[in-house]
Scaffold this motif. Structure first.
Motif, PDB file in Angstrom:
ATOM      1  N   UNK A  57      55.621  74.083  13.819  1.00  0.00           N
ATOM      2  CA  UNK A  57      56.941  74.083  14.460  1.00  0.00           C
ATOM      3  C   UNK A  57      57.052  72.939  15.469  1.00  0.00           C
ATOM      4  N   UNK A  58      56.018  72.748  16.281  1.00  0.00           N
ATOM      5  CA  UNK A  58      56.023  71.659  17.258  1.00  0.00           C
ATOM      6  C   UNK A  58      56.054  70.299  16.572  1.00  0.00           C
ATOM      7  N   UNK A  59      55.255  70.148  15.526  1.00  0.00           N
ATOM      8  CA  UNK A  59      55.205  68.876  14.806  1.00  0.00           C
ATOM      9  C   UNK A  59      56.573  68.520  14.235  1.00  0.00           C
ATOM     10  N   UNK A  60      57.219  69.470  13.589  1.00  0.00           N
ATOM     11  CA  UNK A  60      58.519  69.211  12.969  1.00  0.00           C
ATOM     12  C   UNK A  60      59.597  68.965  14.021  1.00  0.00           C
ATOM     13  N   UNK A  61      59.565  69.729  15.106  1.00  0.00           N
ATOM     14  CA  UNK A  61      60.565  69.559  16.166  1.00  0.00           C
ATOM     15  C   UNK A  61      60.494  68.155  16.773  1.00  0.00           C
ATOM     16  N   UNK A  62      59.276  67.656  16.946  1.00  0.00           N
ATOM     17  CA  UNK A  62      59.092  66.352  17.587  1.00  0.00           C
ATOM     18  C   UNK A  62      59.333  65.176  16.636  1.00  0.00           C
ATOM     19  N   UNK A  63      59.150  65.388  15.334  1.00  0.00           N
ATOM     20  CA  UNK A  63      59.147  64.267  14.403  1.00  0.00           C
ATOM     21  C   UNK A  63      60.242  64.279  13.347  1.00  0.00           C
ATOM     22  N   UNK A 196      59.816  61.919   7.213  1.00  0.00           N
ATOM     23  CA  UNK A 196      58.600  61.929   8.033  1.00  0.00           C
ATOM     24  C   UNK A 196      57.550  62.764   7.310  1.00  0.00           C
ATOM     25  N   UNK A 197      56.329  62.246   7.225  1.00  0.00           N
ATOM     26  CA  UNK A 197      55.276  62.996   6.550  1.00  0.00           C
ATOM     27  C   UNK A 197      53.901  62.628   7.054  1.00  0.00           C
ATOM     28  N   UNK A 198      52.914  63.376   6.596  1.00  0.00           N
ATOM     29  CA  UNK A 198      51.536  63.134   6.998  1.00  0.00           C
ATOM     30  C   UNK A 198      50.835  62.113   6.104  1.00  0.00           C
ATOM     31  N   UNK A 199      51.540  61.645   5.076  1.00  0.00           N
ATOM     32  CA  UNK A 199      51.029  60.589   4.211  1.00  0.00           C
ATOM     33  C   UNK A 199      52.207  59.726   3.776  1.00  0.00           C
ATOM     34  N   UNK A 200      51.919  58.529   3.282  1.00  0.00           N
ATOM     35  CA  UNK A 200      52.971  57.632   2.802  1.00  0.00           C
ATOM     36  C   UNK A 200      53.753  58.291   1.668  1.00  0.00           C
TER      37      UNK A 200
END
Length: 216
Positions: A57-63, A196-200
């Motif tokens: 939740x924090x990751x998605x909210x920030x990014x 936005x993602x954790x990989x290209x």
């Protein structure tokens, strides 16, 4: 495989060495073996689920600059049992879990969503043994390596197919890497769609998905 070997292998695979091995032992023990050892992973799974939800939740909210509904959809994909099960399968230590025969299928593999449950119990074990930052460090690595598991559909191919039919042009992606994530954009006429993602690969897939949703 003896118990000590199981602990060493799990620690090696997840990249974390426990100060209190009892947390890990509890995290990898299914209730079908409770009679033998007196404890199981379920309470840790309860805690680990909350820790995982908070991190994502924090990751998605920030990014992610998306509305609540879109954020909820992405979060559900990131924390789904299907995703977590595949992560454990890739880490390749299924044989280390302490389970009864009833939990394994005819081929000896653990049934259903239990692997996803174990993922959450291990998160809680790391948290109790250290702190939230250690858990977040572990999760950042996990999602960066396994970001492709979150995207079930090939949105890039779908977008390419749509554009070839309508404009005879191929989509072009501009992807950059930041400290903790990848950011990709694809431009259609005057509109720019972002992912936005954790990989290209994951970032480009999300950008393509957002573009398709705008076209439909």
């Amino acid at each position: 495989m003896i118990l000590n070997e199981k602990i060493i292998k799990v620690e090696s695979k997840i990249g974390y060495t426990f100060n209190n091995k009892c947390y890990l032992l509890e995290a990898i023990t299914h209730k079908s073996c409770t009679v033998d050892c007196g404890y199981d992973y379920e309470r840790l799974e309860f805690l680990g689920d909350a820790v995982l939800q908070l991190y994502v939740s924090q990751f998605l909210y920030r990014n992610e600059n998306l509305d609540q509904g879109q954020l909820t959809v992405i979060r559900s994909q990131m924390v789904s049992r299907k995703t977590l099960t595949k992560v454990i399968e890739r880490l390749d230590f299924e044989e280390c879990f302490i389970v009864g025969k009833s939990v394994r299928d005819e081929e000896g593999k653990i049934k259903g969503s239990f692997l996803g449950d174990f993922f959450e119990s291990i998160l809680a074990a790391i948290y109790l043994d250290s702190d939230l930052q250690k858990v977040y460090k572990f999760l950042r690595k996990i999602y960066k390596i396994n970001g492709d598991l979150i995207i079930d559909e090939d949105y890039k191919s779908k977008l390419q197919e749509i554009l070839l039919k309508t404009t005879k042009k191929l989509p072009k992606y501009d992807t950059i890497q930041n400290d903790e994530y990848y950011e990709s954009t694809v431009q259609l006429n005057e509109d720019v769609f972002r992912g936005i993602g954790n990989s290209k690969k994951e970032a480009e897939q999300i950008a393509a998905k957002n573009a398709i949703e705008a076209l439909i």
